[in-house]
Design a protein around this motif. Structure first.
Motif, mmCIF file in Angstrom:
data_model
loop_
_atom_site.group_PDB
_atom_site.id
_atom_site.type_symbol
_atom_site.label_atom_id
_atom_site.label_comp_id
_atom_site.label_asym_id
_atom_site.label_seq_id
_atom_site.Cartn_x
_atom_site.Cartn_y
_atom_site.Cartn_z
ATOM 1 N N THR A 1 13.148 -0.776 11.946
ATOM 2 C CA THR A 1 11.878 -0.039 11.822
ATOM 3 C C THR A 1 10.974 -0.169 13.041
ATOM 4 O O THR A 1 10.097 0.501 13.402
ATOM 5 C CB THR A 1 10.983 0.099 10.581
ATOM 6 N N ARG A 2 10.804 -1.475 13.438
ATOM 7 C CA ARG A 2 10.060 -1.840 14.563
ATOM 8 C C ARG A 2 10.581 -2.290 15.832
ATOM 9 O O ARG A 2 9.800 -2.641 16.632
ATOM 10 C CB ARG A 2 9.062 -3.120 14.012
ATOM 11 N N THR A 3 11.971 -2.058 15.763
ATOM 12 C CA THR A 3 12.532 -2.804 17.293
ATOM 13 C C THR A 3 13.321 -1.572 17.957
ATOM 14 O O THR A 3 13.911 -0.439 17.382
ATOM 15 C CB THR A 3 13.481 -3.820 16.916
ATOM 16 N N ALA A 4 13.632 -1.778 19.232
ATOM 17 C CA ALA A 4 14.430 -0.729 19.939
ATOM 18 C C ALA A 4 15.923 -0.737 19.267
ATOM 19 O O ALA A 4 16.411 0.219 19.534
ATOM 20 C CB ALA A 4 14.258 -1.314 21.265
ATOM 21 N N TYR A 5 16.207 -2.211 19.016
ATOM 22 C CA TYR A 5 17.815 -1.824 18.431
ATOM 23 C C TYR A 5 17.643 -1.028 17.070
ATOM 24 O O TYR A 5 18.634 -0.497 16.892
ATOM 25 C CB TYR A 5 18.072 -3.532 17.962
ATOM 26 N N GLY A 6 16.751 -1.189 16.311
ATOM 27 C CA GLY A 6 16.830 -0.235 15.195
ATOM 28 C C GLY A 6 16.939 1.128 15.452
ATOM 29 O O GLY A 6 17.637 2.007 14.903
ATOM 30 N N ARG A 7 16.169 1.604 16.585
ATOM 31 C CA ARG A 7 16.006 2.653 16.974
ATOM 32 C C ARG A 7 17.590 3.271 17.485
ATOM 33 O O ARG A 7 18.215 4.557 17.389
ATOM 34 C CB ARG A 7 15.227 3.197 18.033
ATOM 35 N N ALA B 1 24.932 9.014 23.553
ATOM 36 C CA ALA B 1 25.451 8.541 24.801
ATOM 37 C C ALA B 1 24.665 9.248 25.860
ATOM 38 O O ALA B 1 24.523 8.420 27.129
ATOM 39 C CB ALA B 1 26.936 9.269 24.666
ATOM 40 N N PHE B 2 24.341 10.487 25.827
ATOM 41 C CA PHE B 2 23.255 10.966 26.888
ATOM 42 C C PHE B 2 21.929 10.083 27.154
ATOM 43 O O PHE B 2 21.336 10.285 28.378
ATOM 44 C CB PHE B 2 23.217 12.280 26.734
ATOM 45 N N SER B 3 21.430 9.493 26.070
ATOM 46 C CA SER B 3 20.374 8.740 26.284
ATOM 47 C C SER B 3 20.606 7.391 26.841
ATOM 48 O O SER B 3 19.774 6.582 27.032
ATOM 49 C CB SER B 3 19.916 8.498 24.932
ATOM 50 N N GLY B 4 21.732 7.051 27.240
ATOM 51 C CA GLY B 4 22.091 5.908 27.801
ATOM 52 C C GLY B 4 22.323 4.463 26.646
ATOM 53 O O GLY B 4 22.641 3.635 27.319
ATOM 54 N N ILE B 5 22.622 4.856 25.770
ATOM 55 C CA ILE B 5 22.862 4.051 24.586
ATOM 56 C C ILE B 5 24.495 3.703 24.591
ATOM 57 O O ILE B 5 25.063 4.578 24.507
ATOM 58 C CB ILE B 5 22.384 4.499 23.070
#
Length: 336
Positions: free
Chosen positions: A197-203, A216-220
């Motif tokens: 809930t609080r980290t970029a990894y979680g998102r 994929a289009f977001s660069g993840i």
């Protein structure tokens, strides 16, 4: 005239309010059912509502709950992990077997590496090779069980001097009056909740599970995220193996058999969608506790063990039904 207008206004305002209450009851149906179960069990058993019984339930569900935390992250990422039961058998047998041979600390270290290696295999097959997670982990369930039998030679393992080893701390000791397994379970739950809930990894995990194309289009990098979720899942299995091995001070070759179904049941009861992109670690904790208290209540009421499986099946079906209903906005559908 003014009074009539006011009454009409109140009636109009009350309709959305009732709809909100209905939607809230629909979303929290499992929690409401859980409360009803608690009340009923409390009426039929004096011991059910005691602190000693509650702490016992927390301790009993700690193994399933710890594994369920990792599986929750996998499911939120859009995949499944059915190999956790056999992985638990393998890890428990290994850490117990190596305990007397090389000592508890080295045994834990080697078991951790071996368990994470299995998680890496799952992650590579599902994440990088893009194989179906259900097929992969179902196959790994059998493969790991076979590996466990090969490693142990088909023999059960035990720790010789059970009273002299500090390894018992993880499964038998208490801190501040609370069992160590409960601390491990709830501690990991807090950590993973913050991570999600609080980290970029979680998102990124939620994004990958919710919409692969958009992610994929977001660069993840989807493959890396999926890979990491399986590594996390294997780590929670290792933690559960420490609890189980140190509690029993031994292990059977099939000690983890069936755990994958109970874990998945707890995850589903917690509201995590099997479609991915939606879920919560805290709600998984609640889902696991629902299973634990229901099974405990049935035992205190004198029901046979198989009754737990029947009730668990009913609760799972109810949970899936409410999950689908919340997504389509109604409890029933009239379309064929």
């Amino acid at each position: 005239m003014t009074t009539d207008t006011g009454e009409v206004g109140e009636r109009r305002l009350s309709l959305p309010a009732w709809r909100d209450i209905g939607h809230g009851a629909q979303r929290q149906g499992i929690l409401l059912a859980f409360i009803v179960f608690l009340i009923l069990f409390s009426l039929f058993s004096d011991r059910f509502a005691s602190w000693d019984n509650a702490s016992t339930v927390f301790r009993q569900v700690s193994i399933i709950g710890t594994i369920a935390l990792g599986v929750t992250i996998v499911v939120i990422g859009g995949n499944l992990d059915l190999s956790v039961g056999s992985m638990l058998s393998f890890s428990t047998v290994m850490v117990v077997d190596l305990h007397d041979k090389i000592g508890p600390a080295p045994a834990m270290a080697i078991t951790l590496v071996a368990t994470l290696a299995i998680g890496c295999v799952n992650g590579i097959l599902v994440g990088f090779l893009k194989l179906n997670s259900l097929i992969v982990t179902l196959g790994m369930l059998s493969a790991i069980q076979g590996l466990t039998l090969i490693y142990s030679g088909g023999q059960n393992v035990d720790i010789t001097d059970q009273e002299a080893t500090w390894f018992a701390f993880f499964g038998r000791d208490f801190v501040l009056g609370i069992a160590v397994p409960t601390w491990i379970f709830l501690g990991l739950a807090v950590v993973f909740h913050i991570v999600l809930t609080r980290t970029a990894y979680g998102r990124r995990v939620f994004a990958v599970g919710g919409n692969k194309t958009a992610a994929a289009f977001s660069g993840i990098r989807r493959a890396r995220v999926v890979f990491s979720t399986y590594v996390i899942s294997s780590f929670t299995v290792f933690c559960a193996a420490l609890i189980l091995g140190s509690r029993v001070m031994g292990s059977q070759n099939n000690v983890g058999q069936g755990y994958e179904l109970l874990v998945l049941a707890g995850v589903i009861l917690g509201g995590t969608s099997l479609l991915g992109g939606s879920g919560s670690v805290i709600k998984t904790v609640i889902g696991v506790l629902i299973l634990g208290f229901i099974q405990n209540g049935l035992l205190l009421m004198g029901y046979q063990y198989y009754a737990q499986w029947l009730v668990t099946w009913v609760v799972i079906i109810l949970a899936v039904w409410l999950d689908v209903a919340s997504q389509r906005g109604r409890l029933f559908t009239t379309t064929a």
